[in-house]
Design a protein around this motif. Structure first.
Motif, short mmCIF file in Angstrom:
data_model
loop_
_atom_site.label_atom_id
_atom_site.label_comp_id
_atom_site.label_asym_id
_atom_site.label_seq_id
_atom_site.Cartn_x
_atom_site.Cartn_y
_atom_site.Cartn_z
N VAL A 121 66.00 10.95 -28.07
CA VAL A 121 65.47 9.96 -29.14
C VAL A 121 63.98 10.35 -29.74
O VAL A 121 63.05 10.63 -29.17
CB VAL A 121 65.27 8.63 -28.39
N VAL A 122 64.12 10.45 -31.18
CA VAL A 122 62.94 10.76 -31.97
C VAL A 122 62.59 9.63 -32.84
O VAL A 122 63.46 8.96 -33.29
CB VAL A 122 62.98 12.10 -32.68
N MET A 151 75.31 11.29 -34.36
CA MET A 151 73.77 10.98 -34.46
C MET A 151 73.86 9.75 -35.01
O MET A 151 74.50 9.27 -35.66
CB MET A 151 73.31 11.98 -35.50
N GLN A 152 72.93 8.95 -34.26
CA GLN A 152 72.70 7.46 -34.64
C GLN A 152 71.18 7.28 -35.37
O GLN A 152 70.27 8.02 -34.87
CB GLN A 152 72.68 6.27 -33.59
N VAL A 153 71.17 6.75 -36.62
CA VAL A 153 69.93 6.73 -37.33
C VAL A 153 69.65 5.36 -37.74
O VAL A 153 70.55 4.56 -38.33
CB VAL A 153 70.09 7.44 -38.58
N ASN A 154 68.63 4.69 -37.20
CA ASN A 154 68.51 3.18 -37.33
C ASN A 154 66.87 3.17 -37.97
O ASN A 154 65.90 3.75 -37.62
CB ASN A 154 68.21 2.56 -35.83
N GLU A 155 66.94 2.31 -38.86
CA GLU A 155 65.72 2.15 -39.74
C GLU A 155 64.56 1.50 -39.15
O GLU A 155 65.09 0.30 -38.57
CB GLU A 155 65.92 1.54 -41.22
N THR A 156 63.53 1.66 -38.86
CA THR A 156 62.47 0.82 -38.17
C THR A 156 61.15 0.57 -39.22
O THR A 156 60.32 -0.55 -38.71
CB THR A 156 61.81 1.84 -36.83
N LEU A 157 61.35 1.10 -40.34
CA LEU A 157 60.01 0.72 -41.23
C LEU A 157 60.68 0.77 -42.72
O LEU A 157 61.13 1.94 -42.88
CB LEU A 157 58.97 1.58 -40.98
N ASN A 158 60.46 -0.01 -43.57
CA ASN A 158 60.68 0.00 -44.94
C ASN A 158 59.58 -1.03 -45.62
O ASN A 158 59.83 -2.01 -45.71
CB ASN A 158 62.24 -0.56 -45.31
N GLU A 159 58.64 -0.34 -45.96
CA GLU A 159 57.38 -0.88 -46.63
C GLU A 159 57.08 -0.09 -47.60
O GLU A 159 56.26 0.96 -47.28
CB GLU A 159 56.51 -1.19 -45.69
N GLY A 160 56.99 -0.57 -48.91
CA GLY A 160 56.74 0.22 -50.10
C GLY A 160 57.30 1.53 -50.07
O GLY A 160 58.65 1.82 -49.99
N LEU A 161 56.36 2.65 -49.99
CA LEU A 161 57.21 3.95 -49.86
C LEU A 161 57.12 4.50 -48.63
O LEU A 161 57.75 5.66 -48.17
CB LEU A 161 56.18 4.85 -50.82
N LYS A 162 56.63 3.75 -47.60
CA LYS A 162 56.66 4.14 -46.13
C LYS A 162 58.09 3.93 -45.37
O LYS A 162 58.64 2.79 -45.84
CB LYS A 162 55.39 3.21 -45.37
N ARG A 163 58.59 5.00 -44.80
CA ARG A 163 59.82 4.77 -44.27
C ARG A 163 59.74 5.27 -42.76
O ARG A 163 58.91 6.23 -42.33
CB ARG A 163 60.78 5.67 -44.98
N GLY A 164 60.48 4.58 -41.75
CA GLY A 164 60.48 5.05 -40.46
C GLY A 164 61.89 4.97 -39.92
O GLY A 164 62.56 3.98 -40.15
N TYR A 165 62.25 5.78 -39.07
CA TYR A 165 63.73 5.79 -38.33
C TYR A 165 63.61 6.12 -37.20
O TYR A 165 62.92 7.16 -36.62
CB TYR A 165 64.51 6.74 -39.28
N GLU A 166 64.63 5.68 -36.37
CA GLU A 166 64.85 6.28 -34.88
C GLU A 166 66.09 6.91 -35.01
O GLU A 166 67.20 6.39 -35.21
CB GLU A 166 64.86 4.94 -33.97
N ILE A 167 66.10 8.13 -34.54
CA ILE A 167 67.26 9.25 -34.46
C ILE A 167 67.58 9.54 -32.98
O ILE A 167 66.77 9.74 -32.22
CB ILE A 167 66.86 10.34 -35.34
N THR A 168 68.95 9.22 -32.77
CA THR A 168 69.18 9.50 -31.42
C THR A 168 70.33 10.53 -31.52
O THR A 168 71.29 10.56 -32.30
CB THR A 168 69.87 8.26 -30.84
N MET A 169 69.97 11.63 -30.62
CA MET A 169 71.19 12.62 -30.71
C MET A 169 71.59 12.43 -28.84
O MET A 169 70.96 12.69 -28.15
CB MET A 169 70.58 14.15 -30.62
N THR A 170 72.72 12.07 -28.84
CA THR A 170 73.30 11.81 -27.57
C THR A 170 73.55 13.07 -26.97
O THR A 170 73.61 14.15 -27.24
CB THR A 170 74.74 11.05 -27.75
N ALA A 171 73.46 13.03 -25.46
CA ALA A 171 73.69 14.06 -24.56
C ALA A 171 74.80 14.82 -24.81
O ALA A 171 74.80 15.99 -24.59
CB ALA A 171 73.69 13.54 -23.26
N SER A 172 75.85 14.14 -25.28
CA SER A 172 76.95 14.86 -25.69
C SER A 172 76.95 15.66 -26.93
O SER A 172 77.45 16.87 -26.90
CB SER A 172 78.35 13.94 -25.62
N GLU A 173 76.46 15.22 -27.50
CA GLU A 173 76.04 15.86 -28.84
C GLU A 173 75.27 17.32 -28.90
O GLU A 173 75.59 18.10 -29.46
CB GLU A 173 75.41 15.11 -30.05
#
Length: 443
Positions: A106-107, A1-23
């Motif tokens: 990808v979510v 699984m790959q987890v990339n942060e997309t938002l870090n503002e105050g208490l707000k958080r955002g992430y892009e999570i990728t589950m590969t086809a092989s996983e």
């Protein structure tokens, strides 16, 4: 699984999570392997169905489960690693809408985390606690109220006119279109004027009557009257007044005490004193708790999840709107926009709620099953004859059960903090105690 942060503002958080086809494929294989020992198919012994055939038969149905479990596991691992606690359910959306089997999944995940709540030395808090003694005058007043409730009626002097609150002894016969109707007649009926026992307009026409007088009372049954054959119809009641009696408070003596289940007057006074003391203590507890919450609100500050404040403000606005519009039972009305006052109250409630929850969690404060059941029983007593239905509803509705548990938990946390805080006791009169309660209600 790959987890990339997309938002870090105050208490707000955002992430892009990728589950590969092989996983994802590995997760599907894992679920098929787990189910294989229990699968039976024609031509194969139980547990011996080839994996390729299993995948062809059940692969697509397992795919969705594997995808959901993979994302859930990734989120769980993320929260364990970061220590984040989402304020509300995270928002999870599929990023590649045109996904097909063989593609990576990808979510986007977004949430507001609960804030770090600062430590607070409760011993530095000063909380005023009101105490009120039960004066003899209060016991006397309570006795007089009981006597008034247990009032008797004494016959007025013949020729006296009936007043509102008097009790008449009457014979009556009701007619609609000149015909008597079922249930419209009685003899020696005791009717207290102003009690609302009869349909509107009936009792009012008997004010001023005298003993021995015969009166024709003209009324119209309400449109929504329970007896359909009478609803909305005009009626005439021939009434004979046989006696006019005035209310007289019962005497404060042993007889009154026995009437209320006490052995004698002194025992009744003792019971009333205990009851008043309990009422004063409950009222003082309410004020003390409010004083503590005020002290906590002024002593601590931290960022709040906007979504929690918005949800609380909307609930407050909605509840107050219904209190101001009691005739509206449903929720199919226009949206109620919170005011600045609602937002301020919501901010306070969320801050204090998070603080008390944090203290309760750290101190491992729990509401026992026995305490919860006792609270449910007390609420069930408010619905005479429907206790079982109330119990069944509560037991099958976790949200309703939580609404009963929450104030119990809050009170236990408040008690814990009060044991550590500096308490300044102040003796006040019952009038001052009542004024303090009223001032709370006005805020």
């Amino acid at each position: 699984m790959q987890v990339n942060e997309t938002l870090n503002e105050g208490l707000k958080r955002g992430y892009e999570i990728t589950m590969t086809a092989s996983e994802l494929a590995a997760k599907v294989d894992e679920k098929l392997d787990a189910a294989r020992p229990e699968v039976q198919m024609k031509g194969f012994r139980k547990g011996k169905v080839p994996k390729a055939l299993l995948k062809k038969q059940f692969g697509k149905s397992v795919l969705g489960e594997a995808m959901q479990e993979g994302i859930d596991d990734s989120l769980k691992a993320h929260f364990e690693t970061t220590g984040d606690r989402p304020a509300m359910q995270p928002n999870v959306t599929m990023k590649n809408d045109d996904w097909k089997e063989g593609d990576d999944v990808v979510v986007d995940v977004s949430y507001e985390k609960l804030p770090e709540i600062p430590e607070l030395d409760f011993a530095t808090l000063t909380v005023e606690k009101l105490t009120t003694e039960v004066e003899d005058e209060a016991v006397t007043e309570a006795l007089d109220n009981l006597a008034a409730t247990a009032q008797n009626f004494e016959k007025r002097r013949k020729g006296s006119k009936a007043k509102d609150g008097d009790q008449l002894t009457i014979d009556f016969l009701g007619k609609v279109d000149g015909e008597a109707f079922e249930g419209g007649a009685a003899e020696d009926f005791p009717l207290t004027l102003g009690s609302g026992q009869f349909i509107p307009g009936f009792e009012e026409q008997l004010v001023g009557v005298k003993e021995g007088e015969e009166v024709a009372v003209e009324v119209t049954f309400p449109e929504e009257y329970q007896a359909a054959n009478l609803a909305g119809k005009a009626a005439v009641f021939d009434v004979t007044v046989k006696a006019v009696s005035e209310p007289k408070p019962a005497e404060v003596n042993d007889e009154l005490a026995v009437k209320y289940g006490a052995e004698d007057l002194e025992a009744l006074k003792g019971q009333l004193r205990e009851r008043l003391a309990a009422e004063y203590a409950n009222a003082a507890r309410t004020v003390t708790k409010r004083n503590l919450l005020d002290a906590l609100d002024g002593a601590v500050s931290f960022d709040l999840p906007p979504s929690m404040v918005e949800a609380e403000a909307s609930q407050i606005a909605h509840q107050l709107w219904h209190e101001e519009n009691p005739d509206v039972q449903g929720h199919d009305h226009e949206k109620i926009e919170p005011t600045d006052e609602h937002n301020a109250l919501a901010t306070r409630r969320v801050r204090l709620g998070l603080l008390l929850a944090e203290v309760g969690q750290k101190q491992e404060i729990q509401v026992t099953d026995q305490e919860l059941q006792q609270a449910v029983f007390r609420q069930a007593q408010q619905y005479p004859g429907q206790e079982k239905a109330f119990f069944d509803f509560i037991q099958s509705n976790q949200q309703a059960l939580q609404q009963i548990r929450a104030p119990l938990f809050e009170d236990k946390v408040v008690d814990y903090i009060l044991e550590l805080a500096k308490i300044e006791e102040k003796t006040v009169s019952k009038e001052d105690l009542q004024k303090a309660i009223e001032e709370m209600d006005e805020e």
